[in-house]
Scaffold this motif. Structure first.
Motif, short mmCIF file in Angstrom:
data_model
loop_
_atom_site.label_atom_id
_atom_site.label_comp_id
_atom_site.label_asym_id
_atom_site.label_seq_id
_atom_site.Cartn_x
_atom_site.Cartn_y
_atom_site.Cartn_z
N ASN A 97 57.27 44.30 40.99
CA ASN A 97 57.59 45.49 40.21
C ASN A 97 56.71 45.63 38.97
O ASN A 97 56.93 46.50 38.15
N SER A 98 55.71 44.73 38.83
CA SER A 98 54.87 44.82 37.65
C SER A 98 53.92 46.00 37.77
O SER A 98 53.67 46.51 38.85
N ASP A 99 53.41 46.45 36.64
CA ASP A 99 52.52 47.59 36.62
C ASP A 99 51.09 47.13 36.88
O ASP A 99 50.25 47.12 35.99
N VAL A 100 50.83 46.73 38.10
CA VAL A 100 49.49 46.31 38.48
C VAL A 100 48.69 47.55 38.82
O VAL A 100 49.08 48.33 39.68
N SER A 101 47.58 47.73 38.15
CA SER A 101 46.75 48.90 38.41
C SER A 101 45.87 48.60 39.61
O SER A 101 45.06 47.69 39.59
N LEU A 102 46.06 49.37 40.67
CA LEU A 102 45.28 49.17 41.88
C LEU A 102 44.09 50.10 41.95
O LEU A 102 43.31 50.05 42.89
N GLU A 103 43.95 50.98 40.97
CA GLU A 103 42.84 51.90 40.97
C GLU A 103 41.59 51.18 40.48
O GLU A 103 41.66 50.23 39.73
N LYS A 104 40.44 51.71 40.89
CA LYS A 104 39.18 51.11 40.43
C LYS A 104 39.03 51.40 38.95
O LYS A 104 39.27 52.50 38.48
N THR A 105 38.67 50.35 38.24
CA THR A 105 38.46 50.50 36.81
C THR A 105 36.99 50.38 36.50
O THR A 105 36.22 49.81 37.28
N GLU A 106 36.58 50.91 35.37
CA GLU A 106 35.19 50.85 34.97
C GLU A 106 34.83 49.41 34.62
O GLU A 106 35.62 48.69 34.01
N SER A 107 33.64 48.99 35.02
CA SER A 107 33.19 47.63 34.76
C SER A 107 33.09 47.39 33.26
O SER A 107 32.69 48.27 32.50
N SER A 108 33.43 46.19 32.83
CA SER A 108 33.35 45.86 31.41
C SER A 108 31.92 45.51 31.00
O SER A 108 31.62 45.40 29.83
N VAL A 109 31.03 45.31 31.99
CA VAL A 109 29.63 45.01 31.71
C VAL A 109 28.81 46.26 32.01
O VAL A 109 28.83 46.76 33.13
N PRO A 110 28.09 46.79 31.04
CA PRO A 110 27.27 47.97 31.31
C PRO A 110 26.16 47.65 32.31
O PRO A 110 25.64 46.53 32.33
N TYR A 111 25.80 48.63 33.12
CA TYR A 111 24.80 48.40 34.17
C TYR A 111 23.46 47.97 33.60
O TYR A 111 22.75 47.17 34.17
N TRP A 112 23.10 48.49 32.42
CA TRP A 112 21.81 48.16 31.83
C TRP A 112 21.74 46.69 31.40
O TRP A 112 20.68 46.09 31.40
N VAL A 114 22.93 44.17 33.05
CA VAL A 114 22.58 43.41 34.25
C VAL A 114 21.07 43.49 34.48
O VAL A 114 20.42 42.48 34.79
N ILE A 115 20.50 44.67 34.34
CA ILE A 115 19.06 44.86 34.55
C ILE A 115 18.26 44.05 33.52
O ILE A 115 17.31 43.35 33.86
N VAL A 116 18.66 44.14 32.24
CA VAL A 116 17.95 43.41 31.19
C VAL A 116 18.03 41.90 31.44
O VAL A 116 17.04 41.18 31.30
N THR A 117 19.18 41.41 31.84
CA THR A 117 19.36 39.98 32.11
C THR A 117 18.49 39.54 33.29
O THR A 117 17.87 38.47 33.25
N ALA A 118 18.44 40.36 34.33
CA ALA A 118 17.62 40.02 35.50
C ALA A 118 16.15 39.97 35.13
O ALA A 118 15.42 39.04 35.51
N VAL A 119 15.67 40.96 34.39
CA VAL A 119 14.26 40.98 33.98
C VAL A 119 13.96 39.78 33.08
O VAL A 119 12.94 39.10 33.25
N ALA A 120 14.84 39.49 32.15
CA ALA A 120 14.64 38.34 31.26
C ALA A 120 14.61 37.04 32.06
O ALA A 120 13.80 36.15 31.78
N GLY A 121 15.47 36.93 33.05
CA GLY A 121 15.49 35.74 33.89
C GLY A 121 14.19 35.55 34.66
O GLY A 121 13.67 34.44 34.79
N VAL A 122 13.64 36.65 35.18
CA VAL A 122 12.37 36.58 35.90
C VAL A 122 11.25 36.16 34.95
O VAL A 122 10.41 35.33 35.28
N LEU A 123 11.25 36.74 33.76
CA LEU A 123 10.21 36.40 32.78
C LEU A 123 10.29 34.93 32.37
O LEU A 123 9.28 34.23 32.31
#
Length: 127
Positions: A97-112, A114-123
């Motif tokens: 009976n808990s209020d578990v939200s089953l809807e998709k929520t926005e990611s807490s990590v911005p997409y950019w 991830v890109i910056v981290t990937a590029v930094a990792g390659v470098l």
């Protein structure tokens, strides 16, 4: 997606999450729990995992054991509780009976990020 179903449930059984390698009396890996390939379990190892899985299925969600102690002790096998003679699910463990939200929520990590981290990792990796 099965949270609202009354006739079906998926429950994670975490009995293997924090399990340590079983040791013998000389503090070396106890090979009696493993098959000849040293990777798969032996009959003894499967028996231990089966007991841990059974016990996990009887434990309420949120109170499940996350390890297996490999004691080869049949007395640790639990029986269903007379007040709750069923396998534990989120619903019958008090979370239904808990209020578990089953809807998709926005990611807490911005997409950019991830890109910056990937590029930094390659470098860094190429240096």
């Amino acid at each position: 997606r099965y949270e609202q179903r009354e006739d079906f449930a998926v429950v994670i059984q975490p009995f293997f999450r924090n399990t340590l390698l079983p040791l013998d009396s000389t503090s070396k890996p106890d090979m009696s729990f493993f098959a000849a390939d040293c990777f798969h379990f032996s009959v003894r190892g499967y028996a231990e995992m089966a007991m841990a899985l059974w016990n996990n299925m009887l434990e309420p969600v949120g109170e499940k054991q996350t390890y297996n102690n490999f004691t080869h002790d049949r007395s640790k096998l639990r029986c269903p509780n007379p007040e709750k003679p069923f396998l534990s699910t989120r619903r019958n463990s008090g979370f239904g009976n808990s209020d578990v939200s089953l809807e998709k929520t926005e990611s807490s990590v911005p997409y950019w990020a991830v890109i910056v981290t990937a590029v930094a990792g390659v470098l860094v990796g190429s240096l």
